[in-house]
Enzyme design. Structure first.
Site, PDB file in Angstrom:
ATOM      1  CG  HIS A 101      -1.741  -1.028   1.574  1.00 31.95           C
ATOM      2  ND1 HIS A 101      -1.331  -2.153   2.234  1.00 31.95           N
ATOM      3  CD2 HIS A 101      -3.059  -1.187   1.343  1.00 31.95           C
ATOM      4  CE1 HIS A 101      -2.365  -2.966   2.387  1.00 31.95           C
ATOM      5  NE2 HIS A 101      -3.427  -2.410   1.851  1.00 31.95           N
ATOM      6  CG  ASP A 104       1.801  -0.995   3.376  1.00 31.87           C
ATOM      7  OD1 ASP A 104       0.988  -0.647   4.234  1.00 31.87           O
ATOM      8  OD2 ASP A 104       1.564  -1.847   2.492  1.00 31.87           O
TER       9      ASP A 104
END
Ligand code: XLS
Ligand code: CA
Ligand code: CA
Length: 439
Positions: A101, A104
Site C-alpha cells: 500500500h 506502508d
C-alpha cells in the site's frame, strides 16, 4: 547497504527429508511441473504491510515484534531501512514478487503534496532495488482506510471532499505502481461499506464507487498503465457490511456498472471463509466467470469469526486452490501474495522466515497434488460421467435450447422411471487423501 537479517543465509530447497527449519522441503523453484517451473506456477509474493510494517499490535495490547530497524525514529530513515530490508528478505527467501500500500512504504506528511514527495523518495529507492535484484512488483494499492479522514469510507464516503482526496491518492498510487512496473493494481474495499442503514444512502454510495472505478480505468488508460485491475472481495471488517462482499456480489456490481471487462478479482482465503464460503468456492466461481486474477494466500481460523491472516499451511486448501489455478490456465499476471502475518507471539525476525517457508512449502505441495489429480483426471472424469445425461437425448436438447416446458412435460409424462446414481462423496474424498499422501 547494511545487512538486516544477520545470521540468516540463503534459504534453499533441501527436500522432504531435511530437518533444517530454514530450508524448503517442497518448494523447489526450478523444478518443472508440466511445462512450467514451480516458481512460474506459484508467483509467490511478499506483503509489505505484514512483513515490514506489522507490529504485532492487537486490540488488547501494543506491538510485540522485534525488528532490526525498530530503533530508527526518523520516519523517512525507517521507511528506507524497511525497503532495503524487504529486498534482503525476499532475496534470502527466493521470493520473486512483492505488494504494498502507498502508506506502508512511506510516511504521510503534513499535506498531500508532502506525502507525495515522501513517496517519490522511497519509490526511487524501490526502483533501484528492483533493477538490482530482478524482484518485481506484483501489485500496488492505496490505503484508503487508516487515516481518520476515511472514517465514513473513501469513494463511498458521504463527504465529497473525501471522495476527491481518495481520487488524488489513487491517482498517485497508479503512477507509482506504473513506475515500478507493477503487474496489477488492487482495490480492496477498505471502509467502503456501512455500519447502519439508518444513515446510509446505499444507492448513491454504490453509484459513486462505480464512478470512482471508472475514473481509475480512464486514468490508467491515459497514463498507459497496462497492469490488471483487481477488486478484492471481503464481507466484513472493518465495516459491518462491505459492499464487495464476495465474488458473486463483485460480479453483479461489475456487470451492472459496465466494468466487467476492466476488472478481475483478487481472492483472499480468509475473506472467503468470513463470507461463509470455502476458498475453493470463490476461486471456482471466479474462474468460470473469467475473472480469477490473483490470490491473497493465507488462512483464517475457523473457530474465530475475524480476519486472522495466518500463513497457509492446510494442504487440502492449497491443493484445491492450485487445482482451480491450474484449471484457470495459471495465474497469468496474478500471483500468490502472502497476505499473512506471524502470530503476536512469534515476534522474532527469524519467524518471518519460518512463516514464509511454511506457506511456500504448503503451496508447492498443493501444486504437485493438484497437478497429479488433473493429470490422472480422476475427479474430472467422475464429474463428466455424472453429468452425462446432458450429452445425449433430452439432456442434449435442454443444453442446446431445443425444448421448452411443453416438450419437457411431454417427455416427463412418457418417462416411466427416474433413476439416480450415488454422488460418491466419500469415495472421492478418499481418493483425494490418497493423492495428498502419495503425490
Ligand atoms: C484487508 C485486505 C488488504 C488488501 C489490500 O483485509 O486483505 O490487506 O489485501 O488492501
Ligand atoms: Ca488481502
Ligand atoms: Ca485478510
Amino acid at each position: 547497504m547494511s545487512e538486516y537479517f544477520k545470521g540468516i543465509g540463503q534459504v534453499k530447497y533441501e527436500g522432504k527429508d531435511s530437518k533444517n527449519p530454514l530450508a524448503f522441503k517442497y518448494y523447489n523453484p526450478d523444478e518443472k511441473i508440466g511445462d512450467k517451473t514451480m516458481k512460474e506456477h506459484l508467483r509467490i509474493s511478499m506483503a509489505f504491510w505484514h512483513t515490514l510494517t506489522g507490529s504485532g499490535q492487537d486490540m488488547f495490547g501494543v506491538g510485540t515484534v522485534v525488528r532490526p530497524w525498530s530503533s530508527l525514529s526518523d520516519p523517512m530513515d525507517l521507511a528506507k531501512a524497511r525497503m532495503e530490508a524487504a529486498f534482503e528478505f525476499m532475496q534470502k527467501m527466493q521470493i520473486p514478487f512483492f505488494c504494498f500500500h502507498d502508506r506502508d512504504i512511506a510516511p504521510e506528511g503534513e499535506t498531500l503534496a508532502e506525502t507525495n514527495k515522501n513517496l517519490d523518495v522511497i519509490v526511487e529507492l524501490a526502483d533501484q532495488l528492483i533493477k538490482d535484484t530482478g524482484i518485481k512488483l506484483l501489485w500496488g494499492t492505496a490505503n484508503l482506510f487508516s487515516n481518520p479522514r476515511f472514517v465514513h469510507g473513501a469513494a463511498t464516503s458521504c463527504n465529497a471532499d473525501v471522495f476527491a482526496y481518495a481520487a488524488a491518492q489513487v491517482k498517485k498510487a497508479l503512477e507509482i505502481t506504473k513506475k515500478l512496473g507493477g503487474e496489477n493494481y488492487v482495490f480492496w474495499g477498505g471502509r467502503e461499506g456501512y455500519e447502519t442503514l439508518l444513515n446510509t444512502d446505499m444507492g448513491l454510495e454504490l453509484d459513486n464507487l462505480a464512478r470512482f472505478l471508472h475514473m481509475a480505468v480512464d486514468y490508467a488508460k491515459e497514463i498507459g498503465f497496462e497492469g490488471q485491475f483487481l477488486i478484492e472481495p471481503k464481507p466484513k471488517e472493518p465495516t459491518k457490511h462491505q459492499y464487495d462482499s464476495d465474488v458473486a456480489s463483485v460480479l453483479a456490481f461489475l456487470q451492472k456498472y459496465g466494468l466487467k471487462d476492466s476488472f478481475k478479482v483478487n481472492i483472499e482465503a480468509n475473506h472467503a471463509t468470513l463470507a461463509g464460503h470455502t476458498f475453493h468456492h470463490e476461486l471456482y466461481l471466479a474462474r468460470i466467470n473469467g475473472v480469477l486474477g490473483s490470490v491473497d494466500a493465507n488462512q483464517g481460523d475457523l473457530l474465530l469469526g475475524w480476519d486472522t491472516d495466518q500463513f497457509p499451511t492446510d494442504i487440502y486448501v492449497t491443493t484445491f486452490a492450485m487445482y482451480e489455478i491450474l484449471k484457470n490456465g495459471g495465474l497469468h499476471k496474478g500471483g500468490l501474495n502472502f497476505d499473512a502475518k506471524v502470530r503476536r507471539g512469534s515476534f522474532e525476525p527469524i519467524d518471518l522466515f519460518y512463516s514464509h517457508i511454511s506457506g511456500m512449502d504448503a503451496f508447492a505441495r498443493g501444486l504437485k497434488v493438484a497437478y497429479k489429480l488433473l493429470e490422472d483426471g480422476v475427479i474430472e472424469e467422475f464429474i463428466q460421467k455424472r453429468y452425462a445425461s446432458y450429452t445425449e437425448g433430452i439432456g442434449k436438447d435442454i443444453v442446446e435450447g431445443k425444448v421448452g416446458f411443453k416438450e419437457l412435460e411431454a417427455y416427463a409424462l412418457n418417462n416411466k422411471e427416474i433413476k439416480n446414481v450415488s454422488g460418491r462423496q466419500e469415495m472421492l474424498e478418499s481418493i483425494v487423501n490418497q493423492y495428498i499422501l502419495e503425490a
